[in-house]
Write a protein that holds these residues in place. Structure first.
Motif, PDB file in Angstrom:
ATOM      1  N   UNK A  18     132.425  44.252 -32.116  1.00 18.42           N
ATOM      2  CA  UNK A  18     133.426  44.544 -33.133  1.00 18.42           C
ATOM      3  C   UNK A  18     133.239  43.612 -34.318  1.00 18.42           C
ATOM      4  N   UNK A  19     133.069  42.328 -34.024  1.00 14.30           N
ATOM      5  CA  UNK A  19     132.908  41.311 -35.058  1.00 14.30           C
ATOM      6  C   UNK A  19     131.646  41.572 -35.869  1.00 14.30           C
ATOM      7  N   UNK A  20     130.579  42.012 -35.162  1.00 14.23           N
ATOM      8  CA  UNK A  20     129.317  42.266 -35.846  1.00 14.23           C
ATOM      9  C   UNK A  20     129.441  43.379 -36.876  1.00 14.23           C
ATOM     10  N   UNK A  21     130.405  44.291 -36.685  1.00 23.27           N
ATOM     11  CA  UNK A  21     130.554  45.392 -37.620  1.00 23.27           C
ATOM     12  C   UNK A  21     131.357  45.040 -38.853  1.00 23.27           C
ATOM     13  N   UNK A  22     131.992  43.882 -38.859  1.00 19.59           N
ATOM     14  CA  UNK A  22     132.857  43.475 -39.984  1.00 19.59           C
ATOM     15  C   UNK A  22     132.070  42.610 -40.959  1.00 19.59           C
ATOM     16  N   UNK A  23     132.169  42.963 -42.232  1.00 23.78           N
ATOM     17  CA  UNK A  23     131.469  42.195 -43.260  1.00 23.78           C
ATOM     18  C   UNK A  23     132.406  41.276 -44.023  1.00 23.78           C
ATOM     19  N   UNK A  24     133.628  41.750 -44.290  1.00 28.22           N
ATOM     20  CA  UNK A  24     134.587  41.007 -45.107  1.00 28.22           C
ATOM     21  C   UNK A  24     135.983  41.194 -44.517  1.00 28.22           C
ATOM     22  N   UNK A  25     136.771  40.129 -44.557  1.00 29.79           N
ATOM     23  CA  UNK A  25     138.174  40.236 -44.164  1.00 29.79           C
ATOM     24  C   UNK A  25     139.033  39.777 -45.347  1.00 29.79           C
ATOM     25  N   UNK A  26     139.888  40.688 -45.836  1.00 28.29           N
ATOM     26  CA  UNK A  26     140.789  40.382 -46.943  1.00 28.29           C
ATOM     27  C   UNK A  26     142.186  40.232 -46.347  1.00 28.29           C
ATOM     28  N   UNK A  27     142.641  38.979 -46.260  1.00 23.61           N
ATOM     29  CA  UNK A  27     143.874  38.675 -45.552  1.00 23.61           C
ATOM     30  C   UNK A  27     143.692  39.167 -44.123  1.00 23.61           C
ATOM     31  N   UNK A  28     144.418  40.216 -43.709  1.00 21.76           N
ATOM     32  CA  UNK A  28     144.210  40.763 -42.369  1.00 21.76           C
ATOM     33  C   UNK A  28     143.515  42.116 -42.401  1.00 21.76           C
ATOM     34  N   UNK A  29     142.992  42.519 -43.566  1.00 22.40           N
ATOM     35  CA  UNK A  29     142.354  43.819 -43.723  1.00 22.40           C
ATOM     36  C   UNK A  29     140.837  43.673 -43.630  1.00 22.40           C
ATOM     37  N   UNK A  30     140.218  44.425 -42.721  1.00 22.77           N
ATOM     38  CA  UNK A  30     138.774  44.319 -42.496  1.00 22.77           C
ATOM     39  C   UNK A  30     137.999  45.352 -43.312  1.00 22.77           C
ATOM     40  N   UNK A  31     136.842  44.934 -43.805  1.00 23.01           N
ATOM     41  CA  UNK A  31     135.879  45.825 -44.452  1.00 23.01           C
ATOM     42  C   UNK A  31     134.602  45.757 -43.641  1.00 23.01           C
ATOM     43  N   UNK A  32     134.147  46.901 -43.139  1.00 24.65           N
ATOM     44  CA  UNK A  32     132.979  46.911 -42.269  1.00 24.65           C
ATOM     45  C   UNK A  32     131.691  47.118 -43.070  1.00 24.65           C
ATOM     46  N   UNK A  33     130.580  46.863 -42.398  1.00 22.27           N
ATOM     47  CA  UNK A  33     129.283  47.133 -43.008  1.00 22.27           C
ATOM     48  C   UNK A  33     129.151  48.610 -43.353  1.00 22.27           C
ATOM     49  N   UNK A  34     129.671  49.463 -42.464  1.00 24.64           N
ATOM     50  CA  UNK A  34     129.618  50.907 -42.708  1.00 24.64           C
ATOM     51  C   UNK A  34     130.435  51.288 -43.931  1.00 24.64           C
ATOM     52  N   UNK A  35     131.610  50.651 -44.105  1.00 23.86           N
ATOM     53  CA  UNK A  35     132.437  50.907 -45.288  1.00 23.86           C
ATOM     54  C   UNK A  35     131.640  50.629 -46.564  1.00 23.86           C
ATOM     55  N   UNK A  36     130.940  49.496 -46.567  1.00 24.25           N
ATOM     56  CA  UNK A  36     130.186  49.091 -47.759  1.00 24.25           C
ATOM     57  C   UNK A  36     129.035  50.055 -48.020  1.00 24.25           C
ATOM     58  N   UNK A  37     128.320  50.438 -46.957  1.00 28.03           N
ATOM     59  CA  UNK A  37     127.194  51.360 -47.128  1.00 28.03           C
ATOM     60  C   UNK A  37     127.664  52.729 -47.601  1.00 28.03           C
ATOM     61  N   UNK A  38     128.799  53.176 -47.089  1.00 32.35           N
ATOM     62  CA  UNK A  38     129.346  54.462 -47.534  1.00 32.35           C
ATOM     63  C   UNK A  38     129.771  54.397 -48.996  1.00 32.35           C
ATOM     64  N   UNK A  39     130.373  53.267 -49.402  1.00 34.45           N
ATOM     65  CA  UNK A  39     130.802  53.105 -50.791  1.00 34.45           C
ATOM     66  C   UNK A  39     129.584  53.052 -51.722  1.00 34.45           C
ATOM     67  N   UNK A  40     128.513  52.397 -51.290  1.00 36.02           N
ATOM     68  CA  UNK A  40     127.277  52.356 -52.068  1.00 36.02           C
ATOM     69  C   UNK A  40     126.757  53.769 -52.325  1.00 36.02           C
ATOM     70  N   UNK A  41     126.813  54.584 -51.285  1.00 39.37           N
ATOM     71  CA  UNK A  41     126.320  55.966 -51.392  1.00 39.37           C
ATOM     72  C   UNK A  41     127.228  56.812 -52.259  1.00 39.37           C
ATOM     73  N   UNK A  42     128.538  56.690 -52.040  1.00 43.63           N
ATOM     74  CA  UNK A  42     129.497  57.523 -52.767  1.00 43.63           C
ATOM     75  C   UNK A  42     129.560  57.164 -54.247  1.00 43.63           C
TER      76      UNK A  42
END
Length: 278
Positions: A18-42
């Motif tokens: 689970x931890x390996x999939x998280x790239x950034x934590x904003x306060x208690x909100x997690x941003x995953x590696x997949x989130x970033x890759x999807x945003x790059x594509x979109x």
């Protein structure tokens, strides 16, 4: 004892995954590696820009929650009705067109509109009371610096290709030499002031002697415009563009206020960068 150690091992392994999939934590909100890759594509941006966009979204979500801003299903539906009306479509046709062009079903579209409306309410709460109307001097200076924005064509000479089958029309657009008796052609001259702002922008962004993208016609069919000629109307006037200039200046001022607000918020919020995206 071995059973306890084995259990702890698997729990630790699960947490690590689970931890390996998280790239950034904003306060208690997690941003995953997949989130970033999807945003790059979109958004067609690099990893840093995608990360910044997602951090901004999380900061907005935190602000929305703290301010208890909400959007009702009625507000979402009203926005969809307005969108359909602007495009001369029924709501069901709009759903079909968005699904065909963006792959979004009606539920996903409603969620995106809800998020848009939440952000608009947040921006209103933050910025609108802090922004003053531009002075005449500001309007004149903005016009002088952006004259090219306020000159536009007088008319477009086009051939309109139309079909009930969007895929068939796309085939014709991609290969104009194919024989397609099922696709109608209609040559017209379209006055800039008589077409919708969306169509005017689409035609202005299309190179001469080429096709626009395939778009719904609002009546259950699809069309594409082959752009033959653009006739210039010359330079625009400050009086004729005054409302547009005021809106542009106000938008810039609001964005400056919002940018400053979220820059301060980002500085004061606990943000942990766990790993960078390659």
């Amino acid at each position: 004892m071995y059973k306890i150690l084995l259990t702890l091992f698997f729990v630790g392994l699960l947490n690590a995954e689970v931890y390996d999939g998280i790239a950034i934590v904003v306060k208690d909100e997690a941003i995953t590696l997949l989130d970033i890759k999807n945003e790059m594509k979109t958004s067609k941006v690099d990893a840093k820009q995608a990360s910044d966009l997602l951090i901004r979204q999380k900061l907005e979500k935190i602000e929305i929650d703290e301010r208890r801003i909400s959007v009702s299903s009625t507000e979402v539906y009203d926005d969809i009705k307005q969108m359909a009306a602007r495009n001369n479509m029924s709501i069901s046709t709009l759903y079909d067109a968005i699904r065909d062009s963006n792959g979004l079903n009606s539920t996903e579209l409603k969620e995106k509109i809800k998020q848009k409306l939440l952000s608009q309410k947040l921006y209103s709460a933050i910025a609108y009371s802090s922004v003053e109307e531009p002075s005449q001097r500001e309007i004149k200076e903005y016009f002088e610096m952006n004259k090219e924005k306020y000159s536009h064509p007088s008319e477009f000479s086009v051939i309109i290709y139309e079909s009930k089958d969007g895929a068939r029309l796309q085939e014709k657009v991609s290969n104009p030499m194919i024989y397609a008796p099922d696709i109608s052609m209609n040559e017209q001259v379209l006055a800039y002031d008589r077409v919708s702002p969306e169509l005017a922008k689409l035609l202005q962004n299309t190179p001469l002697n080429s096709f626009t993208q395939v778009v719904p016609n609002g009546q259950g069919s699809f069309m594409s415009f082959y752009l033959k000629e653009i006739k210039s109307a010359g330079e625009g006037s400050i009086e004729g563009s005054k409302n547009e200039i005021i809106n542009a200046i106000m938008a810039e001022k609001r964005e400056q206020v919002l940018g400053d607000h979220f820059a301060r918020l980002r500085h004061n919020t606990e943000i942990n960068i766990i790993r960078e995206v390659e």
